[in-house]
Design an enzyme around this catalytic site. Structure first.
Site, PDB file in Angstrom:
ATOM      1  N   SER A 124      -2.387  -1.603   6.568  1.00  0.00           N
ATOM      2  CA  SER A 124      -2.025  -1.729   5.446  1.00  0.00           C
ATOM      3  C   SER A 124      -3.187  -2.085   4.519  1.00  0.00           C
ATOM      4  O   SER A 124      -4.278  -2.780   4.606  1.00  0.00           O
ATOM      5  CB  SER A 124      -0.686  -2.369   4.877  1.00  0.00           C
ATOM      6  OG  SER A 124      -0.683  -1.696   3.198  1.00  0.00           O
ATOM      7  N   TYR A 149       4.822  -9.873   5.490  1.00  0.00           N
ATOM      8  CA  TYR A 149       4.638  -8.448   6.000  1.00  0.00           C
ATOM      9  C   TYR A 149       3.368  -7.694   5.915  1.00  0.00           C
ATOM     10  O   TYR A 149       1.927  -8.164   6.965  1.00  0.00           O
ATOM     11  CB  TYR A 149       5.608  -7.663   5.089  1.00  0.00           C
ATOM     12  CG  TYR A 149       4.996  -5.950   4.727  1.00  0.00           C
ATOM     13  CD1 TYR A 149       4.676  -5.410   5.772  1.00  0.00           C
ATOM     14  CD2 TYR A 149       3.913  -5.492   4.008  1.00  0.00           C
ATOM     15  CE1 TYR A 149       4.494  -4.406   6.395  1.00  0.00           C
ATOM     16  CE2 TYR A 149       3.396  -3.999   4.151  1.00  0.00           C
ATOM     17  CZ  TYR A 149       3.170  -4.000   5.304  1.00  0.00           C
ATOM     18  OH  TYR A 149       2.943  -2.786   5.470  1.00  0.00           O
ATOM     19  N   LYS A 153       0.212  -7.778   8.687  1.00  0.00           N
ATOM     20  CA  LYS A 153      -0.657  -6.867   9.623  1.00  0.00           C
ATOM     21  C   LYS A 153      -2.299  -7.930   9.345  1.00  0.00           C
ATOM     22  O   LYS A 153      -2.923  -6.951  10.278  1.00  0.00           O
ATOM     23  CB  LYS A 153      -0.806  -6.027   8.128  1.00  0.00           C
ATOM     24  CG  LYS A 153       0.706  -4.621   7.928  1.00  0.00           C
ATOM     25  CD  LYS A 153       0.480  -4.031   9.226  1.00  0.00           C
ATOM     26  CE  LYS A 153       1.954  -3.359   9.399  1.00  0.00           C
ATOM     27  NZ  LYS A 153       2.042  -2.832  10.748  1.00  0.00           N
TER      28      LYS A 153
HETATM   29  N1  UFG Z   1       6.738   0.214  -9.348  1.00  0.00           N
HETATM   30  C1  UFG Z   1       7.640   0.021 -10.811  1.00  0.00           C
HETATM   31  N2  UFG Z   1       9.048   0.615 -10.665  1.00  0.00           N
HETATM   32  C2  UFG Z   1       9.318   0.228  -9.195  1.00  0.00           C
HETATM   33  C3  UFG Z   1       8.497   0.586  -8.202  1.00  0.00           C
HETATM   34  C4  UFG Z   1       7.533   0.063  -8.290  1.00  0.00           C
HETATM   35  O1  UFG Z   1       6.541   0.217 -11.994  1.00  0.00           O
HETATM   36  O2  UFG Z   1      10.753  -0.065  -9.360  1.00  0.00           O
HETATM   37  C5  UFG Z   1       5.131  -0.075  -9.757  1.00  0.00           C
HETATM   38  C6  UFG Z   1       5.114  -1.727  -9.141  1.00  0.00           C
HETATM   39  O3  UFG Z   1       4.791  -2.310 -10.243  1.00  0.00           O
HETATM   40  C7  UFG Z   1       3.370  -1.178  -8.493  1.00  0.00           C
HETATM   41  C8  UFG Z   1       3.697   0.652  -8.348  1.00  0.00           C
HETATM   42  O4  UFG Z   1       4.558   0.599  -9.431  1.00  0.00           O
HETATM   43  O5  UFG Z   1       2.223  -0.691  -9.862  1.00  0.00           O
HETATM   44  C9  UFG Z   1       3.572   0.838  -6.655  1.00  0.00           C
HETATM   45  O6  UFG Z   1       4.772   0.149  -6.850  1.00  0.00           O
HETATM   46  P1  UFG Z   1       5.585   0.362  -4.853  1.00  0.00           P
HETATM   47  O7  UFG Z   1       5.825  -0.803  -4.715  1.00  0.00           O
HETATM   48  O8  UFG Z   1       5.634   1.855  -4.783  1.00  0.00           O
HETATM   49  O9  UFG Z   1       3.583  -0.098  -3.993  1.00  0.00           O
HETATM   50  P2  UFG Z   1       2.717  -1.383  -3.778  1.00  0.00           P
HETATM   51  O10 UFG Z   1       1.479  -0.939  -4.286  1.00  0.00           O
HETATM   52  O11 UFG Z   1       3.589  -1.622  -3.899  1.00  0.00           O
HETATM   53  O12 UFG Z   1       2.869  -1.763  -2.004  1.00  0.00           O
HETATM   54  C10 UFG Z   1       2.816  -0.369  -1.205  1.00  0.00           C
HETATM   55  C11 UFG Z   1       3.606  -1.161  -0.403  1.00  0.00           C
HETATM   56  C12 UFG Z   1       3.449  -2.218   0.695  1.00  0.00           C
HETATM   57  C13 UFG Z   1       1.743  -1.333   1.302  1.00  0.00           C
HETATM   58  C14 UFG Z   1       1.115  -1.641  -0.217  1.00  0.00           C
HETATM   59  C15 UFG Z   1      -0.424  -0.599  -0.250  1.00  0.00           C
HETATM   60  O13 UFG Z   1       5.262  -0.931   0.003  1.00  0.00           O
HETATM   61  O14 UFG Z   1       4.067  -2.019   2.011  1.00  0.00           O
HETATM   62  O15 UFG Z   1       1.501  -0.775  -1.005  1.00  0.00           O
HETATM   63  O16 UFG Z   1      -1.456  -1.046  -0.434  1.00  0.00           O
HETATM   64  F1  UFG Z   1       1.398  -3.067   1.857  1.00  0.00           F
END
Ligand code: UFG
Length: 334
Positions: A124, A149, A153
């Site tokens: 990831s 997590y 990885k």
């Molecule tokens: N976000 C919101 N509201 C929500 C959920 C997310 O504003 O309810 C925002 C987050 O702050 C972030 C973006 O949307 O800016 C993306 O968030 P995600 O949770 O969808 O994804 P992340 O980039 O935080 O993490 C994901 C996976 C991880 C992985 C990572 C790799 O969840 O397991 O991508 O880049 F490691």
């Protein structure tokens, strides 16, 4: 050619299985349904008209792995099976390290004993922590992960690097996924998290489907184009396709370890995601600006040129396709 897919009923596993079967590979699958549904097996069959040779069980079960390698003439393993919730991993580090690291050690031991030495491993972008620079190349420093997590990885990547040095017969690809979203065109399979989703796209889908009232946008004071977090969203079928290209690469390259970022190379903010989703699906997504979520970073998007070039792989789907396909899966599975 027989491919052993661990976590075959999960989000990325199931989509990859459909492509493998369509491309004529035989698939041996393993899943323990800890975060997936048995019904996915029938859906894969419905899409492809082909069966997986399926084993139910846990990758920590060495006897089961030995049985799978003994009974099936496996050419290559694709290892998707892992826990993947960032928040959960902070609460349950032992379970995460056991399930994500020990299980790979068990798999590698069994692979080595049965002389199966081709592996594609799901890693990831989280291994980059807060990246040194964007777009992120594979040379960007890894480390400083912010949760078990991500660290699981990172540890596994290190184990695979050490193994490829110790046993040069191994050919290993590590794929560093960015943010997979969307669903299969049939809408039969897609992202189906249990409970309240932690990730952006499944949360937006639940708001669209009126299961949740509004989206919390976590912070609008990031150092990005509009203040909200920027990520590299990639269509799940493009991600699945990269695994097909990975198998081909393992077939015609030298032994050793190869690392590839899998993203589109484009960064989209949370507000851009909401706008695109609203536009293509003609639906309103109510949202509120909420405080930052701990551990989140400003921007994370890939430079995937290495994968484009060495795997002869490019993304076919754009953000509109991702939003459309994600929502179609939700409305057709209400
Ligand atoms: N976000 C919101 N509201 C929500 C959920 C997310 O504003 O309810 C925002 C987050 O702050 C972030 C973006 O949307 O800016 C993306 O968030 P995600 O949770 O969808 O994804 P992340 O980039 O935080 O993490 C994901 C996976 C991880 C992985 C990572 C790799 O969840 O397991 O991508 O880049 F490691």
């Amino acid at each position: 050619m027989k491919i052993f897919v661990t976590g075959c009923c999960g989000y990325i596993g199931s989509h990859t299985c459909t492509l493998l079967l369509e491309k004529g590979y035989e698939v041996v699958g393993l899943d323990n349904f800890s975060n997936s549904k048995r019904s996915v097996l029938n859906k894969i069959k419905k899409i492809t008209n082909k069966d997986i040779i399926f084993y139910e069980g846990n990758m920590l079960n060495k006897e089961l792995l030995d049985e799978i390698f003994t009974k099936n003439n496996i050419d290559c393993v694709i290892d998707f099976a892992a826990f993947k919730s960032v928040g959960d991993s902070v609460l349950k580090p032992i379970q995460y390290y056991t399930n994500n690291v020990n299980s790979v050690l068990t798999l590698l031991t069994s692979m080595q004993e049965h002389n199966v030495k081709k592996l594609i491993f799901s890693s990831s972008a989280t291994v980059y922590g807060n990246p040194e620079f964007v777009p992120i190349t594979e040379n960007c420093e890894v480390g400083n992960t912010t949760n078990p997590y991500g660290t699981s990885k990172l540890f596994t990547e290190k184990i695979l690097k050490d193994l490829s040095l110790a046993d040069p017969e191994f050919k290993i690809i590590i794929f560093r996924y960015f943010n997979p979203v969307g669903a299969h065109k049939s809408s039969l399979i897609g992202e189906d998290p249990l409970g309240i989703p932690a990730n952006l796209m499944p949360y937006i889908c639940k708001v669209a489907n009126k299961e949740l009232d509004y989206l919390n946008v976590f912070g609008n004071d990031y150092n990005t184009k509009d203040g909200t977090g920027v990520r590299d969203y990639i269509h799940i079928m493009d991600l699945a396709d990269a695994h097909i290209k990975g198998i081909e690469k393992l077939g015609n390259s030298q032994n050793g370890l190869y690392i590839y970022n899998l993203g589109t190379g484009k960064g989209y903010s949370v507000l851009e995601m909401i706008n695109t989703f609203e536009k293509v699906n003609n639906i309103k997504i109510p949202y509120k600006i909420a405080p930052r979520r701990s551990g989140d970073i400003d921007e994370c998007y890939a430079d995937s040129k290495k994968a484009n070039k060495e795997l002869n792989w490019t993304c076919q789907y754009n953000l509109e396709d991702m939003c459309k396909d994600a929502y179609n899966f939700i409305i057709k599975n209400k």
